[in-house]
Design a protein around this motif. Sequence first.
Motif, short mmCIF file in Angstrom:
data_model
loop_
_atom_site.label_atom_id
_atom_site.label_comp_id
_atom_site.label_asym_id
_atom_site.label_seq_id
_atom_site.Cartn_x
_atom_site.Cartn_y
_atom_site.Cartn_z
N SER A 32 0.70 -1.07 0.20
CA SER A 32 -0.20 -0.03 -0.09
C SER A 32 0.90 1.32 -0.02
O SER A 32 2.11 1.13 0.34
N ARG A 33 0.43 2.42 -0.39
CA ARG A 33 1.16 3.50 -0.39
C ARG A 33 1.57 3.89 1.08
O ARG A 33 2.73 4.66 1.19
N GLU A 34 1.00 3.24 2.17
CA GLU A 34 1.35 3.69 3.46
C GLU A 34 2.33 2.85 4.04
O GLU A 34 3.43 3.34 4.80
N ARG A 35 2.61 1.52 3.56
CA ARG A 35 3.52 0.63 4.02
C ARG A 35 3.63 -0.49 2.90
O ARG A 35 2.64 -1.07 2.56
N VAL A 36 4.88 -1.03 2.73
CA VAL A 36 4.92 -2.28 1.92
C VAL A 36 5.73 -3.14 2.86
O VAL A 36 6.77 -2.77 3.76
N VAL A 37 5.37 -4.57 2.93
CA VAL A 37 5.96 -5.37 3.93
C VAL A 37 6.41 -6.66 3.01
O VAL A 37 5.68 -7.28 2.20
#
Length: 144
Positions: A32-37
Motif C-alpha cells: 500500500s502507499r502507507e507501507r510495504v511488507v
Amino acid sequence: MSTRTPEPPRMSPQVAAEQLTDRMGIQILELSRERVVGTMPVEGNRQPFGLLHGGASGVLVETLASAVAALHTLPDRFPVGLELACTHHRSATEGLVTGVATPLHVGRRTSTIEVVITDERGRRTCTGRLTCMHLEERPGPPPA
C-alpha cells in the motif's frame, strides 16, 4: 544499407525487479502507499561466516522502499534510487527476516522511505533508508 546498430530490447523495471527478488527469495506480503511488507530467507543469502549478508539486507531495503516510491509516483513520474543507507544492528543466521517500509517524505521530486528489518523473534537486524529521485521520463539504457 544502414550501419546503425539496433537498439537493445528494453526490460521493464518490474521484470528486472522480479528476477532479483526471485533469486533472493523475497516475498511481498503487503502493498500500500502507507507501507510495504516483505520477507526474505536467510538461507541462500548468507556471507561466508554464516550470517545474513549485509548486501542482501540492502536488496530487501531497496526492493521494499522502491515499491513505496513507485506507488506514490507512477505513472506520472519514475522513481530511481539516489541514496541507499543501511545500519546493521544484529546478525540473522536462520529463518526469515521481515522488512517494513514506510514513507518518511514523499514530494514531487524526491521521496525518502525507511525500512526496518527484523528477525523471526522480532529483533531489529537492520534499519535502512532509500532516497529516490522522481524522473519525468522513464529511464532507459545509457547512450552508446
